[in-house]
Structures are given as C-alpha cells and as structure tokens.
Write an enzyme that holds these catalytic residues in place. Structure first.
Site, PDB file in Angstrom:
ATOM      1  CG  ASP A  12      -1.628  -1.257   1.517  1.00  0.00           C
ATOM      2  OD1 ASP A  12      -1.913  -2.004   0.562  1.00  0.00           O
ATOM      3  OD2 ASP A  12      -1.897  -1.548   2.707  1.00  0.00           O
ATOM      4  CD  GLU A 182      -8.704  -3.341  -0.809  1.00  0.00           C
ATOM      5  OE1 GLU A 182      -9.441  -3.518   0.170  1.00  0.00           O
ATOM      6  OE2 GLU A 182      -7.757  -4.103  -1.108  1.00  0.00           O
TER       7      GLU A 182
END
Length: 289
Positions: A12, A182
């Site tokens: 991420d 997401e």
C-alpha cells in the site's frame, strides 16, 4: 533501483515528493496484530533508498491497536500530516477507523493529532480504511477513502479536525465507480481529475488497478480501464498504488505493491516502481510491471 525498490515486506505505498526528495510511506505487511508501526523510505534519485524506522507507532495513539494500514501524507503550513487506518473495524460499535498523525518533519515521529479517530463509523457502506488526502487546485483538501466496495469523499476543515458538510448537510458523498474495491488515489493532469483504485482481492493474484477521468473531484467517475495487473512471468497481485510526477523531468511513475512468484504467504508483498505513460488523448497506457 530495480524492483522491489527496498528490502522487506511492505504494501500500500504512498509516494510523494517533499522538497525535491522522494518519499515512500508503506504499510508494514504482516499479521494484523503485528501491524503496529510504520516505516518510511526516502531517496534523492529513485535509486538509493534510506529507511526511516518507526516513523509512526501505535504507542503514540491510545486508540490504535493493530492493522495500521495505507498511510497518506501531506504537508500543510510547515507541518506534515499522515492519515492512516487502524484496527480493521467491522462495525460502528468498535474502536478504530481513520486517524491523523502530525510531525514537524517528513521522517516523523508522528504524534496523535486528534487523540481519537477522525472517522470511526461506516458511512454509505464504506469501511473507514484506505484514506487518501487530496489537495484540489483551489487549495481545498478532501479525504477520499473506503473499503468494502464503497468510496467516499469528504471536504476537510482547514485545520483537519473534521469535515465541512456538503450542501445537503451530509459529511460524505459516495463517488464509487464500477469495479471499485479499495485503495483510492487521485491526481490532476491537464485540468482533468484522474481517479484510480484497486480491484480484486488483496490476497489474490488478480489484485489490480483501474481508473476514471472527470472534470471535478466529485466525478461522476466512469471506469475507463485497468492499467496495472499481474504478469505471471514477473509477479502477481499488483495493486494498491500511488503516483509521483518527477519534479525535474515531468515523468510519471506508479508506485505499488506486488507478490513475488511462488509466494504462498498472503502477507508477502513488496513495493515496486514502474513508469506510467499517457497516450495522445490523455488516457493511461497499460503499465508493464
């Protein structure tokens, strides 16, 4: 530097440029209970990376206990604000959500800005994770966030203590495009708003990145295409990214995580960089990982 750009399990990644230096703020990729801190990495040339350990630690955030995820950072008024998700809450009854740390330096240490989460509930079905702090052309800051297939945008107060309601009185507008799962990210190029997100399951080989283009941060966002995905000859599960524009060359780079081939541990993710290019019409070309 070659990929991965630094050693260790990291996911991420949020990449950003501060004062002509490149920074990457990733999730420490481990079991939820072990995700209690964040490291950062800096480079002056995108080749040699320096590790800054524990720039953020849950010891400084009384409410955050585990699952510290997907940092997003901005500099405002000579302070650095880092937004992150914690505790992987599954309902409004649990403690956790999106928090803010503040520091005088990009390498931290980041201390709890609010003493509590900024967002600790589900709005429009969006789990309060995967936050991205976005500065618009007029200086207005927005928080774009959400898991569980829903994406919200909220207009930040100037001091980042909360949100300014929209005209209808609501704090968050849902801007979910088709296919969204997401990992939202937004940037402006030639006056257009490029909205990007991750699709697929984060533990699987089909994790990937798609995008849309609109004339405002509110959309509407119509999915254009997928531009980052696995290459079974190189790596799988390529997703949850950010973008940097090189301050000298103007080149764009996508910074993302992926899974090494033959890896069976769901937490084994590494951070990589590849060039991201546009065609003559402003569409993003598929990225070769």
């Amino acid at each position: 530097s070659g990929n991965p750009i630094f050693q260790g399990w990291y996911a991420d990644p949020e990449a950003i440029v501060f004062d002509n230096k490149f920074w990457v703020y990733p999730t420490y990729s481990a079991k939820y209970e072990e995700q209690v801190f964040m490291d950062a990495f800096s480079s002056s040339d995108l080749v040699t990376w320096k590790k800054h350990g524990h720039v953020l630690d849950t010891a400084d955030f009384k409410w955050a206990k585990k699952a510290v995820w997907a940092p997003s950072i901005t500099k405002k008024d000579n302070k650095y604000y880092i937004f992150f998700g914690a505790n992987d809450i599954q309902s409004d009854q649990e403690t956790g959500g999106i928090g803010i740390g503040v520091s005088d330096k990009p390498e931290g240490p980041f201390k709890d800005y609010l003493g509590k989460p900024l967002i600790d509930k589900f709005y429009n079905g969006a789990q309060p994770i995967d936050q991205f702090i976005f500065k618009d052309k007029d200086g207005q800051y927005y928080l774009i966030y959400g898991g569980w297939g829903h994406c919200n945008i909220g207009k930040m107060k100037p001091d980042f203590t909360g949100f300014v309601p929209f005209e209808d009185g609501k704090l968050f507008k849902e801007i979910t495009p088709k296919g969204y799962v997401e990992g939202p990210y937004m940037f402006i190029r030639n006056g257009k708003y490029y909205f990007m997100w991750s699709e697929g399951g984060w533990t699987g080989p089909d994790y990937s990145v798609a995008y849309a283009i609109a004339d405002s941060p509110m959309g509407p966002f119509k999915r254009v295409d997928k531009i980052l995905k696995q290459d079974p000859k190189v790596a799988t599960g390529a997703g949850h990214h950010s973008v940097i524009k090189h301050p000298q060359t103007g080149d764009y780079y996508i910074v993302y995580h992926r899974r090494p081939l033959n890896e069976t541990n769901g937490n084994h993710r590494v951070t990589c960089i590849d060039k991201m290019e546009f065609d003559v019409n402003g569409f993003i070309k598929p990225v070769q990982i």
